[in-house]
Design an enzyme around this catalytic site. Structure first.
Site, mmCIF file in Angstrom:
data_model
loop_
_atom_site.group_PDB
_atom_site.id
_atom_site.type_symbol
_atom_site.label_atom_id
_atom_site.label_comp_id
_atom_site.label_asym_id
_atom_site.label_seq_id
_atom_site.Cartn_x
_atom_site.Cartn_y
_atom_site.Cartn_z
ATOM 1 N N CYS A 49 53.902 42.488 -20.598
ATOM 2 C CA CYS A 49 54.577 42.567 -21.736
ATOM 3 C C CYS A 49 55.592 43.742 -21.149
ATOM 4 O O CYS A 49 57.379 43.554 -21.429
ATOM 5 C CB CYS A 49 54.761 43.122 -23.002
ATOM 6 N N GLU A 52 52.999 42.992 -31.318
ATOM 7 C CA GLU A 52 54.094 43.552 -29.705
ATOM 8 C C GLU A 52 54.569 41.991 -28.796
ATOM 9 O O GLU A 52 53.034 41.457 -28.664
ATOM 10 C CB GLU A 52 53.448 44.490 -29.697
#
Ligand code: NDP
Length: 453
Positions: free
Chosen positions: A261, A227
């Site tokens: 993110c 990720e």
């Protein structure tokens, strides 16, 4: 390993870094723990997870303060993060059995064919500092409940969080060594990934770190889930509810000091509403309280490390030199600590850092587009593909655009968020694999076919 408060520059605490011998011992203990842990009935593993959720809720203020001291997250947001971890525990405590039910397949008469889900062993999680509790529970709640054991290599600036998380499992009554935090520098990670006792790895963080772990895992034929970063577009169409789009968009960029993110990073706005949106967006962001992260009134705290603030400012400076216009902020604040002000850039030229790189701080770029087609083109004009947001009063139009955007998730009239009930992950340079939900819990399992004639 030194934890330093980014709001003051003062040392919080120093921890002894573990050696290669300590790691070797930890891997032996993880292997032993796995044999016992996998044999426990799933219901017992679910009950322990439920207890972990209770421990989180009981101590949420203490854990939140540990986060805030080590990486500067405003305290109210830190408390919410602990609550969200407890929610993930509740979710898997309730649903793991259903997610892991054997799946029956069509088969010739007289035979039974099914897939059963079995754990694979110790799994290494390399985790970042930005959501120091959530990123870890997003890993541990599903994978450990499925019968794997967890090894955490947390970011070097949040060792107190790493130890606190280990304590959550201990206090909840987990057997020793089912979840271990390793206080090690990142140059020991390769050896751990290579080690036969470790069966898989997951990393949340930057592209270079993800590539390094995936390369070693690939050499050793081990699965990874990555990720990585994102440069999420936030598309505002001509028929959007501007009040909601402004308020949510400003927060989607600035919460957690912009260090997320899935933060909205590139605001792609239809020309019919551009001027109105921009004025209100700047006004909204300018109203945020920037300051002491321990203060309940603070909206935006410091950046997690001075070096990260310097890198952020370099991205802004280079973009401004290339022709971007500063509508708000743009210079580090004249005060102690790694404080960068919420910043808005417009007229951002193609190819400058704010346009192409991940901007991991409270800096929004706003683009004007003339129609829907150009909006989709701009949204997709990135190496990343984590999340995206689309704003329109026409839900069908929103869904149509969602299908055209290359990302792991698209939220219409909502900010991008992770939620234990739905899969989370990216495409392109944002990584691969999925966390959370039923899809997530199955990432590190042996999906074993059992055919009985
Ligand atoms: P890193 O990716 O360097 O750190 C994340 C984790 O990876 C940490 O535990 C780190 O350990 C570890 N790590 C770093 N390099 C390696 C390596 N070669 N092999 C194995 N593990 C490694 O992020 P930074 O903190 O340096 O932040 C830099 C940028 O990364 C940010 O500006 C942002 O763009 C992005 N990022 C993205 C995140 C996300 O949520 N997707 C989260 C954090 C950062 P150690 O701390 O010991 O170096």
């Amino acid at each position: 390993m030194e934890a330093v408060n980014p709001a003051t520059g003062e040392e919080v605490e120093t921890y002894e870094t573990q050696t290669e011998e300590d790691v070797d011992d930890a891997l032996d203990r993880a292997t032993d723990a796995f044999d016992e842990w996998r044999a426990r009935p799933l219901r017992e593993r679910e009950e322990l997870l439920e207890a972990a959720g209770d421990v989180l809720r009981e101590n949420k203020r203490e854990y939140a303060e540990t986060m805030t001291r080590e990486m500067g997250k405003p305290i109210t947001q830190a408390v919410s993060e602990v609550e969200k971890c407890a929610w993930a525990c509740d979710h898997y405590a309730e649903h793991a059995s259903a997610y892991l039910q054997p799946e029956h397949h069509p088969s010739p008469s007289g035979s039974t064919v099914k897939t059963v889900y079995e754990p694979i062993g110790p799994v290494l999680a390399v985790m970042p500092w930005n959501f120091p509790f959530w990123q870890v529970f997003r890993f541990a709640a599903p994978y450990v409940t499925a019968g794997n054991v967890g090894l955490l290599k947390h970011a070097s600036n949040v060792p107190g969080c790493a130890k606190a998380i280990e304590d959550v499992f201990r206090e909840a009554g987990y057997p020793e060594d089912v979840f271990q935090s390793l206080l090690i520098p990142s140059d020991l990670v390769d050896d751990i990934v290579e080690d036969d006792r470790v069966r898989a790895a997951t990393l949340t963080g930057s592209g270079p770190a993800g590539r390094a772990v995936a390369a070693t895992a690939g050499e050793n034929l081990k699965k990874t889930v990555l990720e990585l970063g994102g440069s999420d577009p936030y598309v505002v169409l001509d028929d959007a509810d501007l009040d909601a789009a402004v308020e949510t968009g400003a927060w989607a960029r600035n919460q957690n000091g912009g260090q997320s993110c899935i933060a909205a990073k590139r605001f792609v706005v239809h020309e019919a509403v551009y001027d109105d949106f921009l004025d209100r967006f700047v006004e909204e962001i300018d109203s945020y309280v920037v300051g002491d992260p321990m203060d309940e009134e603070t909206d935006v705290g410091p950046q997690a490390k001075p070096s990260l603030m310097d890198e952020l400012h370099e991205q802004v400076e280079e973009s401004v030199e290339a022709g971007a216009n500063v509508a708000l902020g743009g210079e580090p604040m004249d005060r102690e600590g790694a404080f960068y002000p919420p910043t808005v850039l417009t007229d951002v030229p193609e190819g400058c850092p704010a346009d192409t790189e991940e901007v991991f701080g409270p800096v929004a770029t706003v683009y004007e587009v003339s129609d829907e087609e150009e909006a989709v083109e701009k949204a997709n004009d990135t190496q990343f593909g984590l999340g995206a947001s689309v704003w329109t009063e026409d839900r069908e139009r929103g869904e149509r655009l969602a299908r055209q955007i290359n990302a792991g998730c698209v939220y219409v009239n909502q900010l991008v968020k992770s939620d234990p009930r739905v899969p989370f992950g990216g495409v392109k340079e944002s990584g691969y694999g999925r966390e959370l939900s039923e899809v997530g819990i199955k990432e590190f399992l042996n999906e074993k076919t059992v055919w009985v004639e």
